[in-house]
Design a protein around this motif. Structure first.
Motif, PDB file in Angstrom:
ATOM      1  N   LEU A  54      18.488  25.193  33.417  1.00 48.20           N
ATOM      2  CA  LEU A  54      17.677  25.491  34.595  1.00 48.20           C
ATOM      3  C   LEU A  54      16.600  24.418  34.767  1.00 48.20           C
ATOM      4  O   LEU A  54      15.512  24.524  34.202  1.00 48.20           O
ATOM      5  N   PRO A  55      16.887  23.361  35.523  1.00 44.61           N
ATOM      6  CA  PRO A  55      15.882  22.315  35.733  1.00 44.61           C
ATOM      7  C   PRO A  55      14.710  22.819  36.564  1.00 44.61           C
ATOM      8  O   PRO A  55      14.826  23.804  37.298  1.00 44.61           O
ATOM      9  N   ARG A  56      13.578  22.140  36.447  1.00 48.91           N
ATOM     10  CA  ARG A  56      12.412  22.513  37.229  1.00 48.91           C
ATOM     11  C   ARG A  56      12.644  22.217  38.704  1.00 48.91           C
ATOM     12  O   ARG A  56      13.251  21.224  39.063  1.00 48.91           O
ATOM     13  N   ALA A  61      11.070  26.908  45.900  1.00 52.79           N
ATOM     14  CA  ALA A  61      12.450  26.463  46.106  1.00 52.79           C
ATOM     15  C   ALA A  61      13.409  27.418  45.396  1.00 52.79           C
ATOM     16  O   ALA A  61      13.021  28.145  44.475  1.00 52.79           O
ATOM     17  N   PRO A  62      14.677  27.444  45.796  1.00 54.70           N
ATOM     18  CA  PRO A  62      15.648  28.297  45.096  1.00 54.70           C
ATOM     19  C   PRO A  62      15.766  27.907  43.631  1.00 54.70           C
ATOM     20  O   PRO A  62      15.649  26.728  43.275  1.00 54.70           O
ATOM     21  N   LEU A  63      15.972  28.889  42.790  1.00 53.41           N
ATOM     22  CA  LEU A  63      16.246  28.601  41.380  1.00 53.41           C
ATOM     23  C   LEU A  63      17.531  27.787  41.295  1.00 53.41           C
ATOM     24  O   LEU A  63      18.519  28.117  41.939  1.00 53.41           O
ATOM     25  N   GLU A  64      17.524  26.707  40.512  1.00 60.52           N
ATOM     26  CA  GLU A  64      18.696  25.849  40.377  1.00 60.52           C
ATOM     27  C   GLU A  64      19.285  26.014  38.977  1.00 60.52           C
ATOM     28  O   GLU A  64      18.581  25.860  37.971  1.00 60.52           O
ATOM     29  N   PRO A 286      21.730  19.309  45.073  1.00 57.07           N
ATOM     30  CA  PRO A 286      21.252  19.459  43.688  1.00 57.07           C
ATOM     31  C   PRO A 286      20.866  18.114  43.071  1.00 57.07           C
ATOM     32  O   PRO A 286      21.476  17.083  43.345  1.00 57.07           O
ATOM     33  N   LYS A 287      19.855  18.129  42.219  1.00 56.08           N
ATOM     34  CA  LYS A 287      19.367  16.895  41.596  1.00 56.08           C
ATOM     35  C   LYS A 287      20.454  16.160  40.838  1.00 56.08           C
ATOM     36  O   LYS A 287      20.525  14.941  40.860  1.00 56.08           O
ATOM     37  N   VAL A 288      21.302  16.909  40.126  1.00 58.38           N
ATOM     38  CA  VAL A 288      22.297  16.252  39.276  1.00 58.38           C
ATOM     39  C   VAL A 288      23.353  15.503  40.081  1.00 58.38           C
ATOM     40  O   VAL A 288      24.066  14.671  39.529  1.00 58.38           O
ATOM     41  N   TRP A 289      23.466  15.756  41.363  1.00 58.30           N
ATOM     42  CA  TRP A 289      24.409  15.010  42.195  1.00 58.30           C
ATOM     43  C   TRP A 289      23.993  13.553  42.351  1.00 58.30           C
ATOM     44  O   TRP A 289      24.813  12.706  42.663  1.00 58.30           O
ATOM     45  N   THR A 290      22.734  13.268  42.148  1.00 57.67           N
ATOM     46  CA  THR A 290      22.230  11.907  42.382  1.00 57.67           C
ATOM     47  C   THR A 290      21.854  11.184  41.097  1.00 57.67           C
ATOM     48  O   THR A 290      21.268  10.111  41.132  1.00 57.67           O
ATOM     49  N   THR A 291      22.173  11.764  39.928  1.00 55.16           N
ATOM     50  CA  THR A 291      21.815  11.133  38.658  1.00 55.16           C
ATOM     51  C   THR A 291      23.077  10.790  37.885  1.00 55.16           C
ATOM     52  O   THR A 291      24.165  11.216  38.216  1.00 55.16           O
TER      53      THR A 291
END
Length: 291
Positions: A54-56, A61-64, A286-291
């Protein structure tokens, strides 16, 4: 709403004693509740090779939640089971740490993945995994089941790759079976069964299927505002696919359904990223899509 907990005993079944190779087993459960403007963990369970991180996120914002398969991919005989529940008013976004790779199967037993999503009144859920990659002679069966009320919002994005063009990979034979059932107020609003194989390469060459493309995606949105977004979705997709809207008999909500076909994952992602920014209000990509 019936809770997704406790974990079904089937998720902890031991591998078949007759199997000659070790198989991966994983089960992940996450329930989210609303506290004011925040969505927080209610219950979390992880078993086997399944992990949930669960990243910050920004306040409000919605829980990711990020799903991880620590086995590093799927092959014949593997089993993965995911269940997620959004409580009343809660908002959550679900994705994967990386693309889920499905490798050549030894024998006829496919990898099996089951997904169950449950939404309560006024909740929202975005299912946004990165691409599922099928390699030559992979066998995969997947089911996605959703239960939701008409006041909830669902965004479901599923991208699928047949090998990686940049790696000169070809998928000649294999089998992929995908079964979706989405119910609103107990009524079936969307049902589809997708099947590829055994001659995958020949199917992908057909103009009515992929016309030689190796990257496909389905985008499904069920929300009261879905109808008003159809033209914008078509503008993003065209000429790589199409979109339509169907009203629900359950009230004001309805479903927006889009299909996309692309030559490779790069072209597919460009369109998907734009679509997610449009349809996933307040959550974005989602953040992980760009890392």
């Amino acid at each position: 709403m019936t809770s997704v907990f406790p974990v079904p005993t089937a998720a902890r079944d031991a591998p078949d004693p007759g199997a000659s190779m070790q198989r991966a087993r994983g089960a992940g459960r996450l329930s989210v509740k609303s506290e004011g403007t925040h969505s927080r963990i209610d219950r979390l369970y992880q078993d086997g090779c399944a992990r949930i991180r669960l990243p910050r996120v920004q306040p409000g914002a919605p829980l990711e939640a990020v799903m991880i398969n620590t086995a590093g991919g799927l092959t014949g005989g593997d089993r993965m089971d995911w269940q997620f529940e959004a409580g009343a008013g809660a908002r959550m976004s679900l994705t994967t740490q990386a693309c889920e790779k499905t490798y050549k199967a030894q024998g006829d037993d496919p990898a099996r993945v089951s997904v169950r999503l449950m939404l309560a009144e006024g909740s929202s859920m975005a299912w946004l995994p990165q691409e599922t990659i099928l390699f030559d002679r992979a066998l995969l069966q997947r089911t996605i089941d959703v239960e939701m009320p008409q006041t909830a919002r669902l965004l479901l994005v599923e991208p699928l790759l047949f090998g990686r063009l940049a790696m000169n990979e070809s998928v000649i034979r294999g089998a992929f079976r995908d079964r979706w059932r989405i119910r609103v107020e107990g009524r079936l609003l969307h049902a589809e069964d997708t099947s590829f194989g055994p001659d995958v390469h020949a199917q992908l060459q057909r103009g009515a299927i992929a016309d030689g493309g190796l990257a496909l995606a389905t985008v499904l949105m069920i929300a009261p505002e879905a109808e008003g977004l159809v033209e914008a979705v078509r503008g993003i997709i065209c000429p790589a696919g199409g979109a339509s809207f169907v009203s629900s008999r359950c009230g004001k909500t309805g479903k927006l359904l889009a299909r996309i076909v692309a030559a490779d994952s790069y072209e597919l992602r460009k369109r998907l990223a734009s679509l997610i920014r449009l349809l996933n209000a307040g959550g974005g990509v989602p953040k992980v899509w760009t890392t």
